[in-house]
Design a protein around this motif. Structure first.
Motif, PDB file in Angstrom:
ATOM      1  N   ASN A 291      34.900  13.963   3.422  1.00  0.00           N
ATOM      2  CA  ASN A 291      33.986  15.121   3.341  1.00  0.00           C
ATOM      3  C   ASN A 291      34.526  16.363   4.050  1.00  0.00           C
ATOM      4  O   ASN A 291      33.772  17.144   4.620  1.00  0.00           O
ATOM      5  CB  ASN A 291      32.606  14.777   3.922  1.00  0.00           C
ATOM      6  N   THR A 293      36.839  20.041   3.904  1.00  0.00           N
ATOM      7  CA  THR A 293      37.058  21.128   2.953  1.00  0.00           C
ATOM      8  C   THR A 293      38.228  21.984   3.399  1.00  0.00           C
ATOM      9  O   THR A 293      38.281  22.404   4.565  1.00  0.00           O
ATOM     10  CB  THR A 293      35.800  22.002   2.834  1.00  0.00           C
ATOM     11  N   THR A 295      40.156  25.484   2.142  1.00  0.00           N
ATOM     12  CA  THR A 295      40.040  26.612   1.222  1.00  0.00           C
ATOM     13  C   THR A 295      40.960  27.745   1.654  1.00  0.00           C
ATOM     14  O   THR A 295      41.021  28.086   2.846  1.00  0.00           O
ATOM     15  CB  THR A 295      38.587  27.132   1.198  1.00  0.00           C
ATOM     16  N   ASN A 312      36.008  12.037  -0.828  1.00  0.00           N
ATOM     17  CA  ASN A 312      35.046  13.138  -0.963  1.00  0.00           C
ATOM     18  C   ASN A 312      35.495  14.434  -0.288  1.00  0.00           C
ATOM     19  O   ASN A 312      34.675  15.199   0.219  1.00  0.00           O
ATOM     20  CB  ASN A 312      33.672  12.731  -0.389  1.00  0.00           C
ATOM     21  N   ASN A 313      36.786  14.688  -0.271  1.00  0.00           N
ATOM     22  CA  ASN A 313      37.292  15.937   0.281  1.00  0.00           C
ATOM     23  C   ASN A 313      37.483  16.966  -0.832  1.00  0.00           C
ATOM     24  O   ASN A 313      37.635  16.622  -2.002  1.00  0.00           O
ATOM     25  CB  ASN A 313      38.622  15.690   0.995  1.00  0.00           C
ATOM     26  N   THR A 314      37.510  18.257  -0.442  1.00  0.00           N
ATOM     27  CA  THR A 314      37.675  19.336  -1.407  1.00  0.00           C
ATOM     28  C   THR A 314      38.794  20.259  -0.966  1.00  0.00           C
ATOM     29  O   THR A 314      38.827  20.706   0.190  1.00  0.00           O
ATOM     30  CB  THR A 314      36.377  20.150  -1.549  1.00  0.00           C
ATOM     31  N   SER A 316      40.408  23.830  -2.386  1.00  0.00           N
ATOM     32  CA  SER A 316      40.206  24.865  -3.400  1.00  0.00           C
ATOM     33  C   SER A 316      40.869  26.163  -2.992  1.00  0.00           C
ATOM     34  O   SER A 316      40.948  26.499  -1.805  1.00  0.00           O
ATOM     35  CB  SER A 316      38.709  25.093  -3.636  1.00  0.00           C
ATOM     36  N   ASN A 336      37.817  12.877  -4.522  1.00  0.00           N
ATOM     37  CA  ASN A 336      38.203  14.177  -3.999  1.00  0.00           C
ATOM     38  C   ASN A 336      38.260  15.198  -5.128  1.00  0.00           C
ATOM     39  O   ASN A 336      38.406  14.854  -6.300  1.00  0.00           O
ATOM     40  CB  ASN A 336      39.568  14.081  -3.314  1.00  0.00           C
ATOM     41  N   VAL A 337      38.174  16.479  -4.760  1.00  0.00           N
ATOM     42  CA  VAL A 337      38.188  17.562  -5.745  1.00  0.00           C
ATOM     43  C   VAL A 337      39.265  18.566  -5.359  1.00  0.00           C
ATOM     44  O   VAL A 337      39.309  19.036  -4.219  1.00  0.00           O
ATOM     45  CB  VAL A 337      36.821  18.262  -5.817  1.00  0.00           C
ATOM     46  N   ALA A 338      40.122  18.896  -6.323  1.00  0.00           N
ATOM     47  CA  ALA A 338      41.116  19.948  -6.148  1.00  0.00           C
ATOM     48  C   ALA A 338      40.891  20.978  -7.244  1.00  0.00           C
ATOM     49  O   ALA A 338      41.016  20.663  -8.434  1.00  0.00           O
ATOM     50  CB  ALA A 338      42.528  19.375  -6.231  1.00  0.00           C
ATOM     51  N   THR A 339      40.566  22.199  -6.850  1.00  0.00           N
ATOM     52  CA  THR A 339      40.228  23.195  -7.859  1.00  0.00           C
ATOM     53  C   THR A 339      40.805  24.558  -7.487  1.00  0.00           C
ATOM     54  O   THR A 339      40.820  24.942  -6.318  1.00  0.00           O
ATOM     55  CB  THR A 339      38.700  23.284  -8.028  1.00  0.00           C
ATOM     56  N   ASN A 362      38.956  11.038  -8.771  1.00  0.00           N
ATOM     57  CA  ASN A 362      39.232  12.378  -8.287  1.00  0.00           C
ATOM     58  C   ASN A 362      39.170  13.376  -9.441  1.00  0.00           C
ATOM     59  O   ASN A 362      39.327  13.018 -10.604  1.00  0.00           O
ATOM     60  CB  ASN A 362      40.612  12.427  -7.628  1.00  0.00           C
TER      61      ASN A 362
END
Length: 817
Positions: A291, A293, A295, A312-314, A316, A336-339, A362
């Protein structure tokens, strides 16, 4: 804040040490600036100090108004500001069980002198315990507060405006540092060799490094902020089992969170914004990262370690990669999310063999390069991941033993859903590749397995195999791709089996290049305007020898491929199949050394269930219904042209639902509903006849039967007497219906069906007209031959019935009585 120049991408912890020393060497050069700042700082501090009421010392509290040494336990309170101190350490604490309350006052060093420590807690004679320093502002010291060899220390509500260190703990276990602020120095918080330290709600602002934890096991950092750091926000080095929760690193030049040689760390709900490397793990194995982040950093998460779990890491809007893994072994990367990262969403380089790295659930979206990129890696498993709107969905290069299963790649315009180059042992199973440049693109790959994937609506090719060897392409749905469904260029020894390739823009299958040889393509269903494009004379096989199936179109035998076109004029749709074996009578020849000798064709196959329908006993005037299910288990449409009922009692049966004509596609079924509506009591039989285009069974039949009984019993005289001129010739008990079918086989009324009943019926039939005067209902009850009359023919019918198998069974005997 504007973007700072990042450090070298491959900077190691040792190199960072050199950066730190360079900053320390530059300290004296900045002291001239510190003198200028000092006046502003002191004025600010005096103003802020005036906000606190200066209390006189109580009877239990010792007042302090100048630099001093505290060598006894107790409560101490600073009663005024101390300014321009030139003392090496303004306040020394050499005793345990001491609380120093600054009461909001300031201890100010002299900026032109090499003064070292505002407060020093240390005893050369003993380890101290339980010392608290709180509510102070310390300015212009090399180290604002220093604890050495002090257990259970507490630093609370202090502000350090220093040239060097803000708050320093060495050899001080179980210490608590909370609600402090450090500004303008080199290192805000420096914890060395101090196990179980707790830092919470602290701020580091405009220093070089925010928080450094060295050789300190079980440290906990919670709700801390590192802002505008020239180096790193948080450094955890050689400190196992550290826990970082809800911290923020913002505008830190080199890194947000840098863990070096710190195993079993836990990071949850932390944020890195506009740093160099947001989260950096070097040889910090067995860590748990959840969790968090990252950025607007150079890299979101950078991992040079083994067995790390990221959940659950992000990552971006980072200028480099979202998640970067190098020399990485066992571990799990999940949810996880990479955007919107400039480079790859997830990147793996040099993962080690004989390990298992798992990427699961992911998401990579709108990244400037690949969604998921693997380079020089092995033993990586990607499961249930999604790559959307990247420049390439999944990119695998110079790698082996890579497994992609149940992943989705969509709308990756500048690359394939998956691109594999220079690899071996690559497995693509049950993935979905839609609206990419190519669905699957490979170059120089061996031992590739592509199976059970959906490869649809890609702008170029569905699958493009170039210079591949020993590839297996099976059970894929390849449809509506802009150019070629499956393209083989200089590819050899590939097996292409049981794929459905349809609606391709240029060709279903294209084989090109002089080295495209020894490939086997069979049991595929092709439905394209042009099914095969061949630009090589190298030999390839398009069928196997005839063998048991089922085949791709549901037929019973394996052989070649099925060739259809959307307009219904394909080779397999128009070929002859005189013996109905499911193969075209003629081969499909594409060119030299490329012929399908057993092309498949479709045939309908009718099955019905049940094969016979018994409606049971139905009273006259009532109805009963039953369904007969017609199924097309063949591969071509089944056309049922007629359904009718024939037989002796056809009028008692009727088709009341789904009568012909109708058509069934392969696998479809329809219920034909039959109604039984008898009008006269008796056993009824008929046959349902179904006429269709199955050449093996053009007419199939279903036996229909039922027994009609009267709705009410027939009443006979009791007794039944036959007289002639007043003389009783015969007298019987009234006939009985023993079976409930409306026919009264117990003609003598004795409750049994025996040969005596045949004799009684013969007498009744002889005398009934002149001496009995039976009514129509009574005659019908004895009309065993169902001719509407009571005659000796009924006697014969009853006798035959007596000797039939079902009647014998009713008596429980093989012989009539």
């Amino acid at each position: 804040m504007g973007r700072k120049n990042p450090p070298p991408k491959t900077q190691t912890s040792r190199e960072r040490g050199r950066w730190h020393r360079l900053f320390e060497d530059s300290t004296r050069k900045r002291r001239g600036l510190a003198v200028i700042l000092s006046a502003l700082v002191v004025a600010s501090l005096v103003t802020s100090a005036s906000l606190f009421a200066v209390r006189p010392a109580s009877a239990q509290t010792t007042a302090i108004s100048s630099c001093t040494t505290i060598d006894r336990p107790g409560q101490y309170e600073l009663t005024r500001n101390i300014t321009n101190s030139t003392t090496y350490a303004c306040i020394r604490i050499t005793a345990s069980d001491v609380t120093l309350d600054g009461n909001g006052h300031t201890i100010d060093g002299y900026p032109q002198r090499s003064v070292e420590q505002g407060i020093r807690v240390y005893s050369s004679e003993q380890q101290l315990t339980n010392v608290t320093v709180e509510n102070l502002t310390l300015a212009n010291w090399h180290t604002a507060v220093s604890f050495e060899q002090t257990a259970d220390a507490v630093l609370r509500n202090n502000t350090a405006i220093s040239i060097g260190f803000g708050f320093s703990l060495s050899g001080s276990p179980n210490s608590t540092i909370e609600n402090n602020t450090a500004k303008f120095g080199e290192i805000s918080y420096h914890i060395v060799g101090s196990a179980a330290a707790t830092l919470r709600n602290n701020t580091a602002n405009d220093t070089r490094d925010g928080f450094i934890i060295e050789s300190s096991r079980n440290a906990t950092l919670r709700n801390n902020t590192a802002l505008n750091q020239r180096g790193d926000g948080f450094i955890i080095e050689s400190s196992p089992s550290a826990t970082l929760l809800n911290n923020t690193a913002n505008e830190t030049r080199y890194g947000g969170y840098n863990l070096v040689e710190s195993v079993a760390a836990t990071l949850r709900n932390n944020t890195a914004i506009r740093t160099g490397q947001g989260f950096d793990f070097e040889n910090s194995s067995d860590s748990f990262v959840r969790n968090n982040t990252a950025t607007d950093n150079d890299v979101g998460f950078s991992v040079y370690a083994s067995n790390i779990t990221l959940l659950n890491n992000t990552a971006s809007n980072n200028y480099g990669r979202g998640f970067y893994f190098a020399t990485y072994t066992d571990g799990i990367v999940q949810n996880n999310v990479a955007t919107d990262n400039t480079q790859d969403g997830f990147s793996v380089v040099d993962s080690l063999p004989n390990a298992k790295l798992i990427f699961r659930n992911n998401t990579a979206t709108r990244n400037g390069e690949g969604g998921f990129t693997l380079f020089r890696s092995s033993a990586v498993h990607l499961q249930n991941n999604t790559a959307t709107n990247n420049s390439g969905g999944f990119v695998v290069s110079d790698s082996s033993n890579i497994h992609l299963r149940n992943n989705t790649a969509t709308d990756n315009d500048n690359g394939g859903g998956v691109t594999v180059a220079d690899g071996t042992g690559i497995e693509l199973v049950s993935n979905e590749f839609r609206r990419n440049d190519d669905g699957v693109r490979t170059r120089n790959v061996s031992d590739l397995s592509v199976r059970q994937n959906a490869i649809v609506n890609n702008s170029r090719h569905g699958i493009d195999l170039t210079s591949a060897t020993n590839a297996t392409v099976t059970n894929n749905a390849i449809a509506a791709n802009g150019e070629v469904g499956l393209r083989l260029e200089n590819t050899s020894n590939a097996t292409v089996r049981r794929n459905v390739i349809a609606r391709s823009g240029a060709a279903g299958v294209a084989v090109t290049g002089s080295n495209s040889t020894s490939n086997l393509l069979f049991d595929n269903a092709l439905n394209n305007s042009r099914n095969v494009e061949l630009t090589t004379g190298a030999p390839n096989a398009w069928n196997v020898s005839e063998q048991s199936g089922p085949n791709v179109i549901g037929g019973p035998f394996l052989g070649g491929n099925y060739y259809a076109t959307p307009n219904g004029t394909g080779f397999s749709q128009t070929c002859a199949d005189a013996n109905n074996d499911g193969f075209c009578d003629e081969p499909n020849d594409f060119g030299v050394n490329n012929t399908d000798f057993l092309p498949l064709t479709r045939q309908p196959n009718i099955t019905v269930s049940p094969s016979a329908v018994d409606f049971g006993t139905v009273p006259t005037g009532d109805t009963a219904t039953a369904n007969v299910t017609v199924t097309n288990s063949g591969t071509a449409p089944l056309d049922v042209s007629a359904t009718d009922i024939v037989g002796r009692d056809a009028s008692d049966f009727d088709i009341v639902g789904a009568a012909a004509p109708f058509s069934l596609e392969s696998g479809e079924s329809r219920n034909v509903t039959i109604e039984f509506a008898p009008t006269r009591p008796s056993k009824k039989t008929a046959t349902l006849r179904i006429t269709n285009n199955d050449t093996d069974d053009p007419t199939i039949t279903v036996a229909l039967s039922g027994r009609a009984v009267k709705g009410e019993k027939t009443v006979f005289p009791n007794p039944l007497v036959i007289e002639k001129r007043g003389v009783v010739l015969f007298k019987f008990d009234p006939p009985q219906d023993l079976t409930g079918d409306g026919l009264y086989e117990d003609a003598n009324g004795d409750g049994r069906f025996t040969s005596g009943d045949v004799a009684a019926l013969a007498i009744i039939a002889t005398y009934q007209r002149d001496h009995l005067d039976l009514n129509d209902e009574q005659v019908a009850a004895l009309d065993f031959d169902r001719d509407g009359k009571l005659t000796q023919g009924d006697v014969g019918a009853l006798a035959r019935d007596l000797f039939s198998e079902d009647r014998r069974d009713k008596n429980g005997d093989d012989r009539p009585e």
